[in-house]
Design an enzyme around this catalytic site. Sequence first.
Site: not given
Length: 412
Positions: A84, A91-93, A124, A412
């Site tokens: 999370t 949007r800060r890496g 992803y 999972f």
Amino acid sequence: MAPELRRVTDQDLPEWSRALRTGFLRPPVVTKEEIELRTAAVATGRVQGVFDGARCVATFRSFDQRLTLPGGADIAANAVSNVTVSPTHRRRGLLSRMMAADLRAAEERGATAATLIAAEYPIYGRYGFGPVTWTTGWEVDVARTGLDRRYAGPADGARVDLVDPADVRVHGPGLHERLRATRHGVIDRIERWWLVNTGAMPTGIPWEEPYYVLHRSADGTVDGLLVYTAEDTWEGMNPQGVVTVLDLVAVTPGAERALWHHVLSIDLVAKVRTGHRAPDDLLPLLMPDPRAARVTHHSDFLWLRPLDVPTLLAARTYASSGSLVLGVTDPGGPADGRFLLEAGPDGARCVPTTRAADLVLGPGELGSLALGDESAARLAELGRVDEERAGAVALTDALFRTARRPWCPDLF
């Protein structure tokens, strides 16, 4: 100060758990039971958090997993979960930092691949993951199935028995391992899984005892397990009960058919919801009227990111024989390079090579092909793989595709 990425300690768990709840839109109130449940995970050293001062604003966890490949062999996987980023720090890496640290550590430990189940599809692929299994759910209108409502159980000397949670803890683990040896895409279930899913280990979530059913073959061998809940619903004097299947594990076609027939023949039940099943599950065609089963969801499920390409591709078997050079484009990543695959029904050899590539693709595309579900021809038509030698796409599909689709039954 920039937010700090660090390994989570026991002292960090309440704040980390609150951030996890925030990220998944759950009430940000952490119970003592939840902290106790997560303490074991922290002990493995595989829990990360990003902290802005004292406040946790991003969460990440990984753990060891075994994943079955076509042919029955399994590989060491690095399973990613609990990911999370709080809405104040998007949007800060932060996810990129956590993912890079975890995949680097997984590669150093010798994991063959990383796996996850994506909450959102677009996230992803940029980290080299591709969907490797899909899931389908059905809702069955019992009155329309065409099955004989006078069904009284298997007629081949087998038995279907209601059992207690303790019986499931005895027979379930071995049964699941037998399934894992025959069905690619299935992941392992550790002892804790069985304790949690039979109510023997509290999780902080209210527990509703389901029904447990074992199928025994004529010689007494347990070869099937069914777990379901039931809603007692009526419309006037008409029973409209709803059964939800939580788990159905069968290692023989006969056991699978018998368990579906059992659940579709329960008195007072009008609807059966199947839960997460393989897209090519037997269920619809088991019924004289397959249209009685209406698809309620169909989605990507397990995602895979190759870390050790030679080990991944050499561990599985292939539908036919052939030789193929795969050029994997993974700049700075562990899957980058060209790999010679010499494959066949009895096994395979895969090694790095300097030969020219026959097929060029990214790690996510290789991940999607790895268990045999995706089509190289379809990816080529989408422009996601490049055929450098005529016939390479057709050869890839002839080698990689499998008769049954891979299936992962577990979140999972």
